[in-house]
Design a protein around this motif. Structure first.
Motif, PDB file in Angstrom:
ATOM      1  N   GLY A 109      31.196   1.089   9.164  1.00 48.33           N
ATOM      2  CA  GLY A 109      31.738   1.583  10.435  1.00 48.33           C
ATOM      3  C   GLY A 109      32.848   0.677  10.898  1.00 48.33           C
ATOM      4  O   GLY A 109      32.767  -0.545  10.748  1.00 48.33           O
ATOM      5  N   THR A 159      33.950   0.331  14.051  1.00 49.30           N
ATOM      6  CA  THR A 159      33.708  -0.224  15.387  1.00 49.30           C
ATOM      7  C   THR A 159      32.220  -0.167  15.692  1.00 49.30           C
ATOM      8  O   THR A 159      31.482   0.626  15.086  1.00 49.30           O
ATOM      9  CB  THR A 159      34.448   0.592  16.466  1.00 49.30           C
ATOM     10  OG1 THR A 159      33.878   1.913  16.521  1.00 49.30           O
ATOM     11  CG2 THR A 159      35.942   0.676  16.175  1.00 49.30           C
ATOM     12  N   PRO A 160      31.750  -0.978  16.642  1.00 48.72           N
ATOM     13  CA  PRO A 160      30.342  -0.884  17.051  1.00 48.72           C
ATOM     14  C   PRO A 160      29.964   0.516  17.521  1.00 48.72           C
ATOM     15  O   PRO A 160      28.845   0.982  17.247  1.00 48.72           O
ATOM     16  CB  PRO A 160      30.243  -1.904  18.182  1.00 48.72           C
ATOM     17  CG  PRO A 160      31.281  -2.919  17.858  1.00 48.72           C
ATOM     18  CD  PRO A 160      32.423  -2.130  17.284  1.00 48.72           C
ATOM     19  N   GLU A 185      31.189   3.390  16.487  1.00 49.11           N
ATOM     20  CA  GLU A 185      31.026   4.233  15.300  1.00 49.11           C
ATOM     21  C   GLU A 185      29.671   3.983  14.640  1.00 49.11           C
ATOM     22  O   GLU A 185      29.021   4.913  14.155  1.00 49.11           O
ATOM     23  CB  GLU A 185      32.148   3.967  14.300  1.00 49.11           C
ATOM     24  CG  GLU A 185      32.081   4.866  13.076  1.00 49.11           C
ATOM     25  CD  GLU A 185      33.235   4.641  12.110  1.00 49.11           C
ATOM     26  OE1 GLU A 185      33.034   4.853  10.901  1.00 49.11           O
ATOM     27  OE2 GLU A 185      34.329   4.249  12.566  1.00 49.11           O
ATOM     28  N   VAL A 186      29.231   2.731  14.641  1.00 50.99           N
ATOM     29  CA  VAL A 186      27.913   2.397  14.100  1.00 50.99           C
ATOM     30  C   VAL A 186      26.816   3.088  14.911  1.00 50.99           C
ATOM     31  O   VAL A 186      25.855   3.629  14.353  1.00 50.99           O
ATOM     32  CB  VAL A 186      27.699   0.872  14.077  1.00 50.99           C
ATOM     33  CG1 VAL A 186      26.264   0.523  13.684  1.00 50.99           C
ATOM     34  CG2 VAL A 186      28.677   0.209  13.116  1.00 50.99           C
ATOM     35  N   CYS A 187      26.948   3.071  16.220  1.00 51.42           N
ATOM     36  CA  CYS A 187      25.964   3.735  17.088  1.00 51.42           C
ATOM     37  C   CYS A 187      25.888   5.223  16.788  1.00 51.42           C
ATOM     38  O   CYS A 187      24.794   5.797  16.666  1.00 51.42           O
ATOM     39  CB  CYS A 187      26.320   3.529  18.556  1.00 51.42           C
ATOM     40  SG  CYS A 187      26.206   1.833  19.150  1.00 51.42           S
ATOM     41  N   LEU A 210      29.749  -0.973  25.475  1.00 55.00           N
ATOM     42  CA  LEU A 210      28.711  -1.508  24.588  1.00 55.00           C
ATOM     43  C   LEU A 210      28.557  -3.008  24.768  1.00 55.00           C
ATOM     44  O   LEU A 210      27.467  -3.558  24.596  1.00 55.00           O
ATOM     45  CB  LEU A 210      29.040  -1.187  23.132  1.00 55.00           C
ATOM     46  CG  LEU A 210      28.854   0.271  22.703  1.00 55.00           C
ATOM     47  CD1 LEU A 210      29.354   0.467  21.280  1.00 55.00           C
ATOM     48  CD2 LEU A 210      27.393   0.692  22.810  1.00 55.00           C
ATOM     49  N   ILE A 247      20.957   0.304  15.925  1.00 55.34           N
ATOM     50  CA  ILE A 247      22.043   0.069  16.876  1.00 55.34           C
ATOM     51  C   ILE A 247      22.104  -1.400  17.271  1.00 55.34           C
ATOM     52  O   ILE A 247      23.172  -2.021  17.292  1.00 55.34           O
ATOM     53  CB  ILE A 247      21.875   0.970  18.113  1.00 55.34           C
ATOM     54  CG1 ILE A 247      22.156   2.431  17.745  1.00 55.34           C
ATOM     55  CG2 ILE A 247      22.782   0.528  19.261  1.00 55.34           C
ATOM     56  CD1 ILE A 247      21.822   3.435  18.837  1.00 55.34           C
ATOM     57  N   TYR A 307      22.975  -3.613  13.797  1.00 56.75           N
ATOM     58  CA  TYR A 307      24.248  -3.388  13.120  1.00 56.75           C
ATOM     59  C   TYR A 307      25.449  -3.261  14.059  1.00 56.75           C
ATOM     60  O   TYR A 307      26.564  -3.621  13.689  1.00 56.75           O
ATOM     61  CB  TYR A 307      24.145  -2.150  12.230  1.00 56.75           C
ATOM     62  CG  TYR A 307      23.214  -2.345  11.064  1.00 56.75           C
ATOM     63  CD1 TYR A 307      23.531  -3.215  10.027  1.00 56.75           C
ATOM     64  CD2 TYR A 307      21.998  -1.681  11.001  1.00 56.75           C
ATOM     65  CE1 TYR A 307      22.678  -3.414   8.956  1.00 56.75           C
ATOM     66  CE2 TYR A 307      21.135  -1.871   9.926  1.00 56.75           C
ATOM     67  CZ  TYR A 307      21.486  -2.741   8.912  1.00 56.75           C
ATOM     68  OH  TYR A 307      20.626  -2.937   7.854  1.00 56.75           O
ATOM     69  N   ALA A 308      25.225  -2.750  15.259  1.00 56.70           N
ATOM     70  CA  ALA A 308      26.330  -2.659  16.224  1.00 56.70           C
ATOM     71  C   ALA A 308      26.341  -3.838  17.174  1.00 56.70           C
ATOM     72  O   ALA A 308      27.397  -4.316  17.573  1.00 56.70           O
ATOM     73  CB  ALA A 308      26.233  -1.355  17.019  1.00 56.70           C
TER      74      ALA A 308
END
Length: 216
Positions: free
Chosen positions: A28, A30-31, A33-35, A107, A136, A139-140
């Motif tokens: 991902g 960005t964070p 996008e990971v979410c 975030l 979340i 990884y984010a």
């Protein structure tokens, strides 16, 4: 006995890392996008999630502010490749609405909370369970939490580290209490368990002769 389990868990990790190498999770840019990916990957393959995320990227919607403006019907259509798109659109909407309401879409503000306070907040959102919340956070948010999934249960059960009827939290506690409190370790370990689960320790069959943790 618990000290032995800790040693076995580290042995498993080291063998998996030597065999598979670093996994580079979570994919991902960005964070956020990971979410989104963590919510969309429920009950589907990552390949399908990538197609859904690409649709959002093409439309320039991979930010809380932009995605929160999208209607539910349009959102469902955009994420259709991820499967269960109507259900997942509602889950994304629930997450976005809560993020905008409680943290103005930030975030950074969410992840500034203490780990288990942030976890409680995520779990209060309809459609977000422990595995998604922890994905979340790890990884984010780069929070030291271990993600437990079906691959984790399967490998630990087959190696008789657990019985197989433990709760999510009970299995997670094994990792949190018996391994160093390290984000990078938790990140890599979870990804490696997925790798060995897909290659060797499959649901309906297993290739013990090819497994890097055979005999642990």
């Amino acid at each position: 006995m618990m000290a032995e389990i800790g040693e076995r868990l580290m042995d498993i990790y080291e063998r998996l890392y030597r065999h598979f190498g670093p996994q580079g999770w979570w994919p991902g840019d960005t964070p956020f996008e990971v979410c989104v990916g963590a919510i969309l990957t429920q009950n589907t393959s990552w390949k399908n999630v990538e197609r859904a995320i690409e649709n959002l990227k093409i439309e320039g919607l991979l930010s809380p502010e932009q995605l929160s403006k999208v209607g539910l019907v349009e959102l469902a259509e955009l994420i259709r490749p991820a499967g269960y798109y109507n259900v997942k659109a509602k889950r994304l909407r629930n997450f976005l609405d809560a993020l905008m309401k409680d943290f103005c879409g930030s975030l950074d503000k969410l992840f500034s909370l203490e780990l288990f306070e942030a976890r409680r907040w995520l779990l209060s959102i309809s459609g977000i369970g422990p595995e998604t919340a922890d994905s979340i956070l790890l990884y984010a948010g780069n929070k030291p939490i271990f993600v437990v999934d079906a691959y984790t249960f399967r490998l630990l059960t087959r190696h008789e580290i657990i019985w197989g009827d433990e709760s999510y939290d009970e299995v997670q506690d094994l990792f949190l209490k018996k391994l160093p409190n390290d984000v990078k370790l938790f990140n890599e370990y979870h990804a490696l368990l997925v790798a060995v689960g897909k290659e060797c320790c499959k649901k309906s069959s297993y290739k013990c002769q090819d497994c890097p943790v055979q005999g642990v």
